[in-house]
Motif scaffolding. Structure first.
Motif, mmCIF file in Angstrom:
data_model
loop_
_atom_site.group_PDB
_atom_site.id
_atom_site.type_symbol
_atom_site.label_atom_id
_atom_site.label_comp_id
_atom_site.label_asym_id
_atom_site.label_seq_id
_atom_site.Cartn_x
_atom_site.Cartn_y
_atom_site.Cartn_z
ATOM 1 N N ILE A 44 41.239 88.964 11.649
ATOM 2 C CA ILE A 44 43.065 88.691 12.659
ATOM 3 C C ILE A 44 42.835 89.652 13.989
ATOM 4 N N ALA A 45 42.888 89.360 15.058
ATOM 5 C CA ALA A 45 42.704 89.286 15.973
ATOM 6 C C ALA A 45 43.585 91.013 16.480
ATOM 7 N N PRO A 46 42.895 91.566 17.476
ATOM 8 C CA PRO A 46 44.677 92.898 16.832
ATOM 9 C C PRO A 46 45.820 93.117 17.252
ATOM 10 N N PHE A 47 46.714 91.657 18.040
ATOM 11 C CA PHE A 47 47.445 91.291 18.276
ATOM 12 C C PHE A 47 47.754 89.724 17.439
ATOM 13 N N GLY A 48 46.724 90.083 16.133
ATOM 14 C CA GLY A 48 47.648 88.338 15.387
ATOM 15 C C GLY A 48 46.913 87.256 16.339
ATOM 16 N N ASP A 49 46.566 87.249 17.290
ATOM 17 C CA ASP A 49 45.578 85.977 18.142
ATOM 18 C C ASP A 49 44.327 85.951 18.311
ATOM 19 N N PRO A 50 43.447 85.314 18.549
ATOM 20 C CA PRO A 50 43.236 84.471 17.111
ATOM 21 C C PRO A 50 42.911 85.002 15.348
ATOM 22 N N VAL A 51 42.821 83.603 15.361
ATOM 23 C CA VAL A 51 42.084 84.367 13.298
ATOM 24 C C VAL A 51 40.764 83.674 13.013
ATOM 25 N N ALA A 52 40.197 84.008 12.565
ATOM 26 C CA ALA A 52 38.332 84.137 12.396
ATOM 27 C C ALA A 52 38.295 83.556 10.557
ATOM 28 N N VAL A 53 38.175 82.556 10.124
ATOM 29 C CA VAL A 53 38.003 82.465 8.792
ATOM 30 C C VAL A 53 36.842 81.795 8.411
ATOM 31 N N ARG A 54 36.238 81.706 7.451
ATOM 32 C CA ARG A 54 34.981 81.106 6.670
ATOM 33 C C ARG A 54 35.348 80.367 5.906
ATOM 34 N N LEU A 55 34.336 78.827 6.264
ATOM 35 C CA LEU A 55 34.833 78.039 5.143
ATOM 36 C C LEU A 55 33.280 77.129 5.302
#
Length: 76
Positions: A44-55
């Motif tokens: 999760i980026a320091p300010f909450g946006d963006p996020v990185a997900v794995r799928l």
């Protein structure tokens, strides 16, 4: 209703459905975000946006507003 946006780093969930419509829903489907897929919150980026997900063996960055449109299974 728990969405992808609610996961903390390291947590996983199973996609139940997508609330987005039109082009955004098509974009999610093209990226492999479909019912039954396991997604894990990587970062999760320091300010909450963006996020990185794995799928499906790859990482994907999403905006928080996009992540809110991906609903996870209740037990996931």
């Amino acid at each position: 209703m728990k969405t992808l946006n609610h996961l903390k780093t390291g947590e996983s969930g199973v996609v139940d459905y997508i609330t987005a419509d039109g082009a955004l829903k098509r974009h999610f489907l093209d990226m492999g975000i479909t019912k039954g897929v396991v997604v894990t919150m990587e970062r999760i980026a320091p300010f909450g946006d963006p996020v990185a997900v794995r799928l499906r063996g790859y990482s994907l960055s999403l905006r928080r507003e996009e992540a809110k449109k991906i609903v996870l299974e209740a037990g996931g």
